[in-house]
Write an enzyme that holds these catalytic residues in place. Structure first.
Site, PDB file in Angstrom:
ATOM      1  N   LEU A 156      48.668  16.958  13.412  1.00 46.77           N
ATOM      2  CA  LEU A 156      48.789  18.396  13.117  1.00 46.77           C
ATOM      3  C   LEU A 156      47.992  18.620  11.851  1.00 46.77           C
ATOM      4  O   LEU A 156      48.238  17.958  10.837  1.00 46.77           O
ATOM      5  CB  LEU A 156      50.259  18.778  12.911  1.00 46.77           C
ATOM      6  CG  LEU A 156      50.519  20.183  12.351  1.00 46.77           C
ATOM      7  CD1 LEU A 156      50.091  21.270  13.335  1.00 46.77           C
ATOM      8  CD2 LEU A 156      52.003  20.347  12.010  1.00 46.77           C
TER       9      LEU A 156
ATOM     10  N   GLY B 155      48.895  26.965   3.742  1.00 48.82           N
ATOM     11  CA  GLY B 155      49.824  27.734   2.909  1.00 48.82           C
ATOM     12  C   GLY B 155      50.069  29.158   3.384  1.00 48.82           C
ATOM     13  O   GLY B 155      50.702  29.941   2.685  1.00 48.82           O
TER      14      GLY B 155
ATOM     15  N   TYR C 298      57.684  17.762   7.760  1.00 50.70           N
ATOM     16  CA  TYR C 298      58.422  17.679   9.028  1.00 50.70           C
ATOM     17  C   TYR C 298      59.936  17.709   8.798  1.00 50.70           C
ATOM     18  O   TYR C 298      60.681  18.278   9.605  1.00 50.70           O
ATOM     19  CB  TYR C 298      58.014  16.419   9.794  1.00 50.70           C
ATOM     20  CG  TYR C 298      56.610  16.495  10.329  1.00 50.70           C
ATOM     21  CD1 TYR C 298      56.242  17.515  11.202  1.00 50.70           C
ATOM     22  CD2 TYR C 298      55.649  15.559   9.964  1.00 50.70           C
ATOM     23  CE1 TYR C 298      54.944  17.603  11.685  1.00 50.70           C
ATOM     24  CE2 TYR C 298      54.351  15.636  10.451  1.00 50.70           C
ATOM     25  CZ  TYR C 298      54.006  16.663  11.312  1.00 50.70           C
ATOM     26  OH  TYR C 298      52.725  16.750  11.786  1.00 50.70           O
TER      27      TYR C 298
ATOM     28  N   GLY D  74      51.427  29.792   6.528  1.00 52.84           N
ATOM     29  CA  GLY D  74      52.393  29.782   7.625  1.00 52.84           C
ATOM     30  C   GLY D  74      51.840  29.257   8.940  1.00 52.84           C
ATOM     31  O   GLY D  74      52.563  29.189   9.940  1.00 52.84           O
TER      32      GLY D  74
ATOM     33  N   GLY E  81      50.763  26.166   9.691  1.00 53.86           N
ATOM     34  CA  GLY E  81      51.320  24.853  10.051  1.00 53.86           C
ATOM     35  C   GLY E  81      52.657  25.032  10.758  1.00 53.86           C
ATOM     36  O   GLY E  81      52.915  24.420  11.803  1.00 53.86           O
TER      37      GLY E  81
ATOM     38  N   GLY F  18      63.898  19.643  10.446  1.00 53.16           N
ATOM     39  CA  GLY F  18      64.967  18.885  11.077  1.00 53.16           C
ATOM     40  C   GLY F  18      64.558  17.523  11.625  1.00 53.16           C
ATOM     41  O   GLY F  18      65.393  16.801  12.184  1.00 53.16           O
TER      42      GLY F  18
HETATM   43  C1  LIG Z   1      50.819  19.772   6.115  1.00 52.17           C
HETATM   44  C2  LIG Z   1      50.211  20.992   6.800  1.00 52.17           C
HETATM   45  C3  LIG Z   1      50.166  20.759   8.310  1.00 52.17           C
HETATM   46  C4  LIG Z   1      51.125  22.211   6.496  1.00 52.17           C
HETATM   47  O1  LIG Z   1      50.545  23.389   7.064  1.00 52.17           O
HETATM   48  P1  LIG Z   1      50.444  24.730   6.218  1.00 52.17           P
HETATM   49  O2  LIG Z   1      49.880  25.793   7.089  1.00 52.17           O
HETATM   50  O3  LIG Z   1      49.728  24.447   4.942  1.00 52.17           O
HETATM   51  O4  LIG Z   1      51.983  25.016   5.910  1.00 52.17           O
HETATM   52  P2  LIG Z   1      52.772  26.389   6.096  1.00 52.17           P
HETATM   53  O5  LIG Z   1      52.078  27.445   5.308  1.00 52.17           O
HETATM   54  O6  LIG Z   1      53.011  26.658   7.528  1.00 52.17           O
HETATM   55  O7  LIG Z   1      54.130  26.015   5.372  1.00 52.17           O
HETATM   56  C5  LIG Z   1      55.392  26.266   5.976  1.00 52.17           C
HETATM   57  C6  LIG Z   1      56.445  25.861   4.954  1.00 52.17           C
HETATM   58  O8  LIG Z   1      56.340  24.449   4.702  1.00 52.17           O
HETATM   59  C7  LIG Z   1      56.119  24.227   3.308  1.00 52.17           C
HETATM   60  N1  LIG Z   1      55.180  23.108   3.188  1.00 52.17           N
HETATM   61  C8  LIG Z   1      53.858  23.112   3.440  1.00 52.17           C
HETATM   62  N2  LIG Z   1      53.344  21.872   3.273  1.00 52.17           N
HETATM   63  C9  LIG Z   1      54.385  21.097   2.881  1.00 52.17           C
HETATM   64  C10 LIG Z   1      54.499  19.723   2.549  1.00 52.17           C
HETATM   65  N3  LIG Z   1      53.443  18.896   2.562  1.00 52.17           N
HETATM   66  N4  LIG Z   1      55.715  19.242   2.210  1.00 52.17           N
HETATM   67  C11 LIG Z   1      56.807  20.067   2.173  1.00 52.17           C
HETATM   68  N5  LIG Z   1      56.760  21.367   2.497  1.00 52.17           N
HETATM   69  C12 LIG Z   1      55.561  21.872   2.853  1.00 52.17           C
HETATM   70  C13 LIG Z   1      55.558  25.527   2.762  1.00 52.17           C
HETATM   71  O9  LIG Z   1      55.819  25.682   1.386  1.00 52.17           O
HETATM   72  C14 LIG Z   1      56.259  26.560   3.599  1.00 52.17           C
HETATM   73  O10 LIG Z   1      57.550  26.779   3.088  1.00 52.17           O
HETATM   74  P3  LIG Z   1      58.094  28.283   2.798  1.00 52.17           P
HETATM   75  O11 LIG Z   1      58.112  28.954   4.153  1.00 52.17           O
HETATM   76  O12 LIG Z   1      59.451  28.055   2.236  1.00 52.17           O
HETATM   77  O13 LIG Z   1      57.122  28.871   1.865  1.00 52.17           O
HETATM   78  C15 LIG Z   1      48.796  21.331   6.247  1.00 52.17           C
HETATM   79  O14 LIG Z   1      48.859  21.618   4.880  1.00 52.17           O
HETATM   80  C16 LIG Z   1      47.758  20.249   6.476  1.00 52.17           C
HETATM   81  O15 LIG Z   1      47.129  20.221   7.499  1.00 52.17           O
HETATM   82  N6  LIG Z   1      47.549  19.345   5.489  1.00 52.17           N
HETATM   83  C17 LIG Z   1      46.512  18.315   5.583  1.00 52.17           C
HETATM   84  C18 LIG Z   1      46.672  17.408   6.757  1.00 52.17           C
HETATM   85  C19 LIG Z   1      48.026  16.735   6.843  1.00 52.17           C
HETATM   86  O16 LIG Z   1      48.490  16.109   5.889  1.00 52.17           O
HETATM   87  N7  LIG Z   1      48.672  16.880   8.023  1.00 52.17           N
HETATM   88  C20 LIG Z   1      49.925  16.263   8.340  1.00 52.17           C
HETATM   89  C21 LIG Z   1      49.761  15.550   9.645  1.00 52.17           C
HETATM   90  S1  LIG Z   1      50.710  14.092   9.794  1.00 52.17           S
END
Ligand SMILES: CC(C)(COP(=O)(O)OP(=O)(O)OC[C@H]1O[C@@H](n2cnc3c(N)ncnc32)[C@H](O)[C@@H]1OP(=O)(O)O)[C@@H](O)C(=O)NCCC(=O)NCCS
Length: 169
Positions: free
Chosen positions: A94, A102, A142, A104, A106, A146
């Site tokens: 993902l 940041g 993740y 929403g 993800g 949950g």
């Molecule tokens: C990790 C990732 C998938 C999150 O997606 P995103 O679009 O940035 O996250 P969102 O904006 O949907 O965040 C949803 C919520 O999760 C929180 N959140 C985002 N990243 C987080 C993290 N690494 N740890 C904990 N919480 C996190 C946000 O603060 C938000 O909380 P809120 O609704 O209370 O404000 C994205 O940042 C990413 O692709 N990172 C690089 C690749 C990676 O590490 N992927 C993981 C695959 S194993």
């Protein structure tokens, strides 16, 4: 959430894979060089969220079928499961492009993946969704939703589908 409509569709030949950059080299390399081949070989399906530009990939995830042994699970859960391998769906990757992180997306893609798996589980048994977290930051993302770690492997997390059956996803 980003201020444009969320469109999620299977990865196709027209999507701009080359420009995708989430800041994690292995996830960038996967969508650029491996994802299409895995789709053709039917070992993983990739879904992309479109960005603001035509054919731009704002984020993607992959799904595959898998199974796991219940011995790796918390005993309370394991005792309610069969003795043969337990069917699951793996959210293998993902990733959200840096300029869309940041906002929403993800969370929206995670929910989209869960909905697809729930739908599929009406046809073929799926006990849980499994994710392999790349690092501690991914683990904590993740866990917000949950997912819990397998006691035998803290980087692999699972979420029983039963969690969602009474929710209007
Ligand atoms: C990790 C990732 C998938 C999150 O997606 P995103 O679009 O940035 O996250 P969102 O904006 O949907 O965040 C949803 C919520 O999760 C929180 N959140 C985002 N990243 C987080 C993290 N690494 N740890 C904990 N919480 C996190 C946000 O603060 C938000 O909380 P809120 O609704 O209370 O404000 C994205 O940042 C990413 O692709 N990172 C690089 C690749 C990676 O590490 N992927 C993981 C695959 S194993």
């Amino acid at each position: 959430m980003a201020d444009f409509p969320l469109v999620v569709e299977p990865l196709g030949p027209g999507h701009d894979r080359a420009s995708f950059n989430c800041g994690e080299p292995s996830l960038d390399a996967y969508i650029r060089r491996q994802a299409s081949q895995d789709v053709r070989r039917r070992v993983a399906q990739t879904f992309v969220a479109l960005g603001e530009e035509p054919q731009e990939i704002a984020g993607y995830y992959t799904l595959s079928a898998a199974s796991f042994e219940k011995e790796g699970m918390p005993p309370e859960m394991a005792k309610r499961l069969p003795h043969y391998p337990v069917p699951a769906a793996v959210l293998g990757r993902l990733a959200i492009a840096q300029q869309y992180q940041g906002s929403g997306l993800g969370e929206a893609l995670l929910i989209d993946a869960i909905k697809r798996v729930l739908h599929a589980s009406g046809t073929i048994g799926v006990y849980a969704i499994i994710v392999d977290a790349l690092n501690d930051s991914a683990c904590s993302f993740y866990k917000r939703y949950g997912f819990q770690a397998f006691p035998s492997n803290p980087d692999r997390l699972f979420l029983p589908l039963q969690t969602f059956v009474n929710l209007d996803l």
